[in-house]
Scaffold this motif. Structure first.
Motif, PDB file in Angstrom:
ATOM      1  N   GLU A  54      17.995  -1.077 -34.571  1.00  0.00           N
ATOM      2  CA  GLU A  54      17.600  -0.988 -35.982  1.00  0.00           C
ATOM      3  C   GLU A  54      16.310  -0.183 -36.139  1.00  0.00           C
ATOM      4  N   VAL A  55      15.364  -0.390 -35.241  1.00  0.00           N
ATOM      5  CA  VAL A  55      14.104   0.355 -35.302  1.00  0.00           C
ATOM      6  C   VAL A  55      14.355   1.831 -35.012  1.00  0.00           C
ATOM      7  N   LEU A  56      15.229   2.123 -34.044  1.00  0.00           N
ATOM      8  CA  LEU A  56      15.507   3.514 -33.692  1.00  0.00           C
ATOM      9  C   LEU A  56      16.263   4.248 -34.794  1.00  0.00           C
ATOM     10  N   ALA A  57      16.789   3.514 -35.775  1.00  0.00           N
ATOM     11  CA  ALA A  57      17.515   4.133 -36.889  1.00  0.00           C
ATOM     12  C   ALA A  57      16.687   4.160 -38.171  1.00  0.00           C
ATOM     13  N   LEU A  58      15.360   4.051 -38.061  1.00  0.00           N
ATOM     14  CA  LEU A  58      14.505   4.116 -39.241  1.00  0.00           C
ATOM     15  C   LEU A  58      14.381   5.548 -39.753  1.00  0.00           C
ATOM     16  N   MET A  59      14.158   5.684 -41.058  1.00  0.00           N
ATOM     17  CA  MET A  59      13.900   6.988 -41.661  1.00  0.00           C
ATOM     18  C   MET A  59      12.450   7.398 -41.402  1.00  0.00           C
ATOM     19  N   GLU A  60      12.209   8.685 -41.486  1.00  0.00           N
ATOM     20  CA  GLU A  60      10.838   9.160 -41.300  1.00  0.00           C
ATOM     21  C   GLU A  60       9.923   8.596 -42.387  1.00  0.00           C
ATOM     22  N   ASP A  61      10.414   8.540 -43.623  1.00  0.00           N
ATOM     23  CA  ASP A  61       9.608   8.020 -44.733  1.00  0.00           C
ATOM     24  C   ASP A  61       9.948   6.557 -45.002  1.00  0.00           C
ATOM     25  N   CYS A  62      10.021   5.766 -43.951  1.00  0.00           N
ATOM     26  CA  CYS A  62      10.410   4.356 -44.086  1.00  0.00           C
ATOM     27  C   CYS A  62       9.293   3.483 -44.644  1.00  0.00           C
TER      28      CYS A  62
ATOM     29  N   THR B 229      18.656   6.093 -27.291  1.00  0.00           N
ATOM     30  CA  THR B 229      19.325   4.808 -27.482  1.00  0.00           C
ATOM     31  C   THR B 229      18.417   3.690 -26.998  1.00  0.00           C
ATOM     32  N   ILE B 230      18.829   2.483 -27.297  1.00  0.00           N
ATOM     33  CA  ILE B 230      18.004   1.340 -26.890  1.00  0.00           C
ATOM     34  C   ILE B 230      17.961   1.207 -25.376  1.00  0.00           C
ATOM     35  N   ASN B 231      18.971   1.728 -24.672  1.00  0.00           N
ATOM     36  CA  ASN B 231      18.953   1.672 -23.211  1.00  0.00           C
ATOM     37  C   ASN B 231      17.812   2.503 -22.642  1.00  0.00           C
ATOM     38  N   VAL B 232      17.490   3.622 -23.289  1.00  0.00           N
ATOM     39  CA  VAL B 232      16.365   4.450 -22.843  1.00  0.00           C
ATOM     40  C   VAL B 232      15.071   3.651 -22.913  1.00  0.00           C
ATOM     41  N   PHE B 233      14.925   2.902 -23.994  1.00  0.00           N
ATOM     42  CA  PHE B 233      13.723   2.073 -24.160  1.00  0.00           C
ATOM     43  C   PHE B 233      13.688   0.949 -23.127  1.00  0.00           C
TER      44      PHE B 233
END
Length: 673
Positions: A229-237, A408-412
């Motif tokens: 969910e965090v990785l899918a945030l907008m730039e202007d979130c 992806t979350i796996n990278v994190f």
């Protein structure tokens, strides 16, 4: 957009014919996972699922583990149909389908859906218990129950099934003992690891990989979120709103997973500065990638002119060195440079490639789904906060200036803990790069979901309500909170003591007992003198109805109930007066409706008049100076329905009936002193 098609069976068709129609509808009419879905394939990459048997444990399907026909045809149809009507549902059907396929294959009829019976489902449940963890087995059994109900209602099997999941839900709220401690340690990050991450973040790292890992961790610690969910945030979130007290509230525009609606996730004031800094660092790091994404989207026929791009015409022949500059290939040795170009499918000779040909090469390697970073959430690469360039997080390669990449979350997670990638090799983590170890000299290991568990547990400790915790976490079901609550038994006891000082043990037990006795509504002797020795607190006092004998007959209309007990001198008198004003206003409204000729208003007038009279009488008693404080007050209600009077009347026990009516017709006032 995917369509939603509901399959309705025909009663004039056999189960075999309905089954064939169900397969046809799911294959040709549904568009979930794409209208061009390769139905014949056993691996649906767009759905992230492989139709393998119970031995298949990864998304990459091994041919020998493919589901057998004709069950595989049903598995594809059922999975697509369920995901179509519940698009945000977790893909838990696959566990049930794998167990059912094996159970059917072991039987005489083979892997055919028509062979489903109660004993086959029982065998599938046993396989689920043996194959999966207790929690996963429970969910597999629940999906088997849903599947049995589905094939019965849709007339896909010759005989209707009535089967219940025999696998009980595992206990996930154990608080005490060694196992509870081990579970907490497994699901919560260690304080040492958090301190190490904070140390790296505070050092203002300059390597993109360190910036990504520490900033994402800081954001996951600002609000309970899933890593995806965090990785899918907008730039202007970021959102800032003024509060009534003149301050400001800070939050993110957020799209939760698992079906919760879009929301603004507010950040606690203590974490606002950290959250702002984390987003600023990520935005700065990914700015060039968003510019690239915007160019690729709006200028598909032009090569992206980054700062190291050769200043030549689009159709001008390029040397091998110029190709390397255009693609960001950092190879000083000409031999290795040519080898790299061959590997990339480009000509290793001078004068063959142009910026136009490289542009076609770049567009052929765009991420799947471009320009959409997350199509379901309406997020484009050019607007995504975590839009990156290829190899941007690699520490052993230079960043590509012209290719996009989506982390992806796996990278994190792979950067937060040692994970073996090949025999004898373990990838380095953010802790290894900064030479940080735990007190025993071992490498730290953290997962993204541990941050979510930690914040939920802290919210529980802080006394946040369950609905507030669920909303803050982006959940649709409040019951899911319990999985994320890891308070110890000592913390729970301490919380109870904070709420009730009488539970503290810093005084003699006799003094504690006297203190408890002074705050309960009545003494034990007074309680035993009541008609029914049962009691629970209500808004106006306490109720003595015995729920073992019967449910509440008054539907919580406490002030019209003869089993409602009030105490003279109780602070609840203010609530009773408020109730009196509300009833009086309702009575006046009923009088107005009667004058207007509203049907049924006279009945409401009678009810409110009775309640007003009773409450006025009760207030008069509770304010009467002649009635001592602590006195027990119970009002009569001659019109109240009584199961006891009804039973006595049916038995013609006139003497006992008159006695009960006489007792209920008088107000009860007993001294509490």
């Amino acid at each position: 957009m995917s369509n939603m098609v509901l399959f309705t069976p025909r009663h004039d068709l056999s189960a075999k014919e309905n089954f064939a129609e169900f397969i046809r509808v799911c294959r040709y009419d549904l568009t979930i996972f794409g209208a061009d879905l390769d139905w014949e394939s056993y691996s649906w990459h767009s759905a992230g699922v492989a139709f393998g048997n119970i031995e298949q444990t990864t998304r990459k399907l091994r041919p020998e583990n493919a589901m057998k026909e004709p069950f595989a045809e049903f598995a594809k149809a059922y999975f697509r149909y369920q995901q179509g009507i519940r698009p945000n549902k977790s893909k838990t059907e696959m566990r049930a389908l794998k167990c059912l396929e094996r159970a059917l294959d072991e039987g005489a009829s083979g892997p055919n859906i028509a062979g489903i019976r109660g004993d086959v489902l029982d065998r599938a449940a046993v396989l689920a218990r043996n194959q999966y963890s207790p929690g996963a087995a429970y969910h597999a059994g629940r999906e088997l129950e849903e599947l049995a109900r589905f094939v019965s209602e849709k007339r896909l099997v010759p005989t209707a099934l009535d089967w219940k999941n025999p696998i009980g839900r595992p206990q996930d709220t154990v608080r005490t003992g060694k196992k509870a401690r081990e579970d907490r340690e497994k699901k919560l990050p260690s304080m040492e690891a958090l301190d190490a991450l904070a140390q790296i973040f505070a050092s203002s790292p300059t390597v993109d990989r360190d910036i990504f890992t520490t900033s994402t961790a800081a954001m996951l610690l600002s609000a309970p979120s899933r890593g995806s969910e965090v990785l899918a945030l907008m730039e202007d979130c970021q959102v800032v709103e003024a509060k009534r007290d003149g301050g400001q509230s800070y939050g993110w525009r957020f799209m939760p997973g698992k079906g919760a609606p879009p929301m603004i996730k507010w950040i606690p004031e203590a974490m606002v500065a950290l959250s702002r800094e984390a987003i600023t660092r990520v935005r700065r790091m990914t700015h060039e990638a968003r510019q690239l994404a915007s160019w690729l989207e709006t200028h598909p026929d032009k090569f992206y002119r980054h700062k190291n791009c050769p200043h030549v015409a689009d159709d001008a022949p390029l040397t091998v060195g110029q190709v390397a500059l255009a693609l960001g290939i950092n190879r000083e040795d000409r031999t290795s440079l040519r080898a790299e170009m061959r590997r990339l499918g480009l000509s290793p000779e001078d004068g063959v490639e142009t910026l136009s040909s490289l542009n076609r090469w770049v567009h052929a390697r765009l991420p799947v789904g471009f320009p959409w970073f997350d199509k379901e959430k309406g997020l484009r690469y050019s607007k995504a906060l975590f839009c990156m360039r290829d190899k941007q997080l690699r520490t052993d390669f230079s960043t590509s200036p012209c290719e996009l990449w989506k982390p992806t979350i796996n990278v994190f997670n792979n950067d937060l803990g040692p994970r073996g990638t090949a025999p004898g090799y373990t990838s380095t983590t953010v802790f290894d790069r900064h030479d940080l170890k735990d007190c025993e000299g071992r490498s730290f290991k953290v997962t993204s979901h541990q941050f979510r568990h930690l914040l939920n547990t802290m919210a529980q400790r802080g006394g946040l309500s369950q609905s507030e915790i669920a909303r803050w976490s982006g959940r649709t079901d409040v019951r899911e909170n319990r999985v994320y609550n890891h308070m110890t038994e000592f913390e729970l006891v301490e919380m109870l003591r904070d709420k009730d000082p009488a539970l503290t043990l810093d005084r003699p037990l006799t003094e504690i007992a006297e203190n408890i006795a002074s705050v309960i509504p009545i003494t034990r002797q007074e309680f035993n003198s009541l008609t029914m020795p049962t009691a629970h607190v209500t808004e106006f006092g306490f109720c003595v109805h015995d729920y073992v004998m019967s449910p509440c007959q008054m539907f919580r209309d406490c002030l019209n109930c003869s089993e409602q007990i009030c105490i003279k001198g109780d602070a609840r008198l203010g609530r009773i007066k408020t109730e009196y004003e509300q009833v009086r206003q309702l009575k006046e409204r009923a009088e107005y409706e009667i004058a207007e000729g509203t049907a049924g208003a006279d009945r409401w007038y009678e009810i409110h008049s009775l309640t007003e009279k009773r409450v006025a009488e009760l207030i008069a008693i509770l304010e009467d100076s002649k009635v001592p404080d602590g006195a027990i007050v119970r009002l009569r209600n001659e019109q109240q329905f009584s199961p006891i009077k009804r039973a006595l009347s049916s038995r013609k026990d006139t003497r006992r009936l008159h006695q009960v009516e006489r007792e209920e017709s008088l107000p009860l006032i007993e001294s509490g002193k």
